[in-house]
Design a protein around this motif. Structure first.
Motif, PDB file in Angstrom:
ATOM      1  N   LEU A  31       1.365  -1.671  -0.226  1.00  0.00           N
ATOM      2  CA  LEU A  31      -0.057   0.075  -0.011  1.00  0.00           C
ATOM      3  C   LEU A  31       1.112   1.047  -0.373  1.00  0.00           C
ATOM      4  CD1 LEU A  31      -2.658   1.153   0.091  1.00  0.00           C
ATOM      5  CD2 LEU A  31      -2.378   1.237   2.479  1.00  0.00           C
ATOM      6  N   GLU A  32       1.858   1.743   0.605  1.00  0.00           N
ATOM      7  CA  GLU A  32       2.734   2.187   0.645  1.00  0.00           C
ATOM      8  C   GLU A  32       3.461   2.362   0.156  1.00  0.00           C
ATOM      9  OE1 GLU A  32       2.848   4.947   3.095  1.00  0.00           O
ATOM     10  OE2 GLU A  32       0.870   2.870   3.675  1.00  0.00           O
ATOM     11  N   SER A  33       3.663   1.657  -0.858  1.00  0.00           N
ATOM     12  CA  SER A  33       4.236   1.471  -1.894  1.00  0.00           C
ATOM     13  C   SER A  33       3.854   2.261  -3.423  1.00  0.00           C
ATOM     14  CB  SER A  33       5.535  -0.145  -2.345  1.00  0.00           C
ATOM     15  OG  SER A  33       5.926   0.034  -3.968  1.00  0.00           O
ATOM     16  N   LEU A  34       2.488   1.861  -3.240  1.00  0.00           N
ATOM     17  CA  LEU A  34       2.174   2.434  -4.775  1.00  0.00           C
ATOM     18  C   LEU A  34       1.407   3.360  -4.394  1.00  0.00           C
ATOM     19  CD1 LEU A  34      -0.403  -0.842  -4.640  1.00  0.00           C
ATOM     20  CD2 LEU A  34       1.361  -0.271  -6.405  1.00  0.00           C
ATOM     21  N   LYS A  35       1.059   4.165  -3.240  1.00  0.00           N
ATOM     22  CA  LYS A  35       0.604   5.194  -2.827  1.00  0.00           C
ATOM     23  C   LYS A  35       1.980   6.211  -3.399  1.00  0.00           C
ATOM     24  CE  LYS A  35      -0.840   6.564   1.407  1.00  0.00           C
ATOM     25  NZ  LYS A  35      -1.044   6.619   2.899  1.00  0.00           N
ATOM     26  N   ALA A  36       3.477   5.795  -2.769  1.00  0.00           N
ATOM     27  CA  ALA A  36       4.623   6.554  -2.852  1.00  0.00           C
ATOM     28  C   ALA A  36       4.367   6.806  -4.927  1.00  0.00           C
ATOM     29  CB  ALA A  36       5.771   6.157  -2.963  1.00  0.00           C
ATOM     30  N   SER A  37       4.363   5.273  -5.089  1.00  0.00           N
ATOM     31  CA  SER A  37       4.161   5.767  -6.915  1.00  0.00           C
ATOM     32  C   SER A  37       3.132   6.328  -7.535  1.00  0.00           C
ATOM     33  CB  SER A  37       3.793   4.245  -7.385  1.00  0.00           C
ATOM     34  OG  SER A  37       5.109   3.794  -7.243  1.00  0.00           O
ATOM     35  N   ALA A  38       1.698   6.259  -6.995  1.00  0.00           N
ATOM     36  CA  ALA A  38       1.135   7.046  -6.913  1.00  0.00           C
ATOM     37  C   ALA A  38       1.412   8.474  -7.458  1.00  0.00           C
ATOM     38  CB  ALA A  38      -0.420   7.290  -5.851  1.00  0.00           C
ATOM     39  N   VAL A  39       2.088   9.448  -6.259  1.00  0.00           N
ATOM     40  CA  VAL A  39       1.801  10.287  -5.870  1.00  0.00           C
ATOM     41  C   VAL A  39       3.084  11.217  -6.634  1.00  0.00           C
ATOM     42  CG1 VAL A  39       3.042  11.995  -3.901  1.00  0.00           C
ATOM     43  CG2 VAL A  39       0.893  10.471  -3.488  1.00  0.00           C
ATOM     44  N   GLU A  40       3.984  10.558  -7.120  1.00  0.00           N
ATOM     45  CA  GLU A  40       5.334  10.478  -8.257  1.00  0.00           C
ATOM     46  C   GLU A  40       5.147  10.910  -9.267  1.00  0.00           C
ATOM     47  OE1 GLU A  40      10.069   9.198  -9.161  1.00  0.00           O
ATOM     48  OE2 GLU A  40       8.323   7.803  -8.091  1.00  0.00           O
TER      49      GLU A  40
END
Length: 369
Positions: free
Chosen positions: A277-286
């Motif tokens: 979840l945290e990895s995907l959220k970071a990718s989403a924000v990038e």
């Protein structure tokens, strides 16, 4: 093949559903079985991009299925909508690939196969997707790439099947093995008892290999976990799909944005994890910095049917008369479904196949062959 054949299809994802829909007008009866609810596994969990993520990295076998399907999807969506009133939402948005490490290979592939993928100035990407994150240096773009809203595709396929008088759908009916008569497979053994048929088709996704083990056949298909997250934005927030560093964002027509995905070898465990979840959220924000202020409305995991080079197994299984395979599509089940299921129907019904079936034939491709 005689028109009164009784066909049993094991697995009710998009591949099984579309296989059933293609066969129903030409056989006596089709029974579609699924261990849970129709389309609730990989078909529901995927993003629905109607293209391999990096099409130039795949073999000619995958490319042939993908191109046929991409051209066919708009008419499939229109036909299902007209027949069922449920719109699968084949949504043509185009796709930007950002900062590709193998951009030259991508462009050479497009030129060789006459596909409408081209290099664009990075300013064009920012003009096309104003919410795109900063710092990207290069972009390639394909204008005609669509995405399909896979849960709605499943619903429309199910509705189309239920409208066929010679189709029986049995959900929550687990198949535990096959019925044999000498070298022939003559049905399946289910949790509810035996079910006999003239032909049995295995379309069970990640579970296909386990089912074939009961016959002593080693099919190199294994579950590969993928996790996704979903945001809700304004309908015009993201006008095009974008992909960078192996992660993508997909817009639906109503403003839902899917961001994915992970690639994990965890067996049949499909528990969503905090780390993903945290990895995907970071990718989403990038990719889309405005999502920093948005909370995901959903987070889930699914199991892809992993196979060597992502090439599916399509055709009769040698040594087991009456048993057929249409499985092992790995990351591209939704992409390849229309072509795979048309090719399968051509083979079973003895018609001229839409493409050369040789690369997908199970013979010579099973572990230990």
């Amino acid at each position: 093949m005689p028109t009164q054949q009784q066909v049993i299809i094991v697995g009710g994802g998009v591949i099984g559903l579309l296989t059933a829909l293609n066969l129903a007008p030409h056989v006596g009866h089709v029974t579609l079985l699924d261990r849970s609810g129709l389309g609730q596994e990989s078909s529901w969990a995927g993003g629905g991009i109607v293209s391999p993520l990096y099409p130039w990295r795949y073999s000619a076998a995958v490319t042939a299925l993908a191109h046929w399907s991409q051209d066919f999807y708009p008419q499939l969506g229109a036909r299902l909508f007209a027949d069922t009133g449920i719109d699968p939402e084949v949504h043509t948005t185009g796709l930007y690939w950002l900062d590709l490490p193998d951009e030259d290979e991508a462009l050479a592939w497009a030129q060789r196969l006459n596909r409408p993928l081209s290099k664009v100035d990075i300013s064009a990407a920012y003009d096309g997707v104003p919410v795109l994150g900063g710092g990207y240096r290069s972009a390639v773009y394909m204008a005609n790439v669509a995405n399909v809203r896979n849960p709605r595709l499943v619903k429309s396929l199910k509705a189309a099947l239920l409208g066929q008088p010679n189709v029986t759908v049995r959900e929550h009916c687990e198949v535990r093995g096959f019925l044999r008569d000498g070298q022939a497979v003559v049905g399946v053994n289910t949790a509810d008892g035996e079910l006999h048929g003239d032909q049995v088709v295995l379309t069970a996704g990640a579970w296909s290999g386990d089912l074939l083990e009961s016959l002593g056949v080693r099919l190199p298909v294994e579950p590969v976990k993928g996790q996704m997250i979903l945001f809700k934005c304004e309908a015009d927030f993201l006008p095009s799909m974008v992909l960078a560093k192996g992660r993508y964002a997909i817009p639906r027509r109503d403003g839902h944005i899917l961001v994915g995905s992970t690639l994990e070898h965890e067996g049949y465990d499909k528990t969503p994890t905090v780390s993903a979840l945290e990895s995907l959220k970071a990718s989403a924000v990038e990719l889309l910095p405005a999502l920093a202020d948005a909370q995901p409305v959903k987070h889930w995991a699914g199991l892809r049917p992993g196979s060597p080079e992502g090439i599916p197994f399509i055709g009769a299984l040698e040594g087991f008369d009456g048993l057929w395979l249409n499985c092992g599509h790995y990351r591209n089940g939704l992409v390849l479904a229309p072509a795979s299921c048309q090719l399968f129907a051509d083979l079973m019904l003895g018609r001229e196949p839409i493409i050369d079936p040789a690369p997908y034939a199970p013979a010579g491709r099973l572990a230990g062959d």
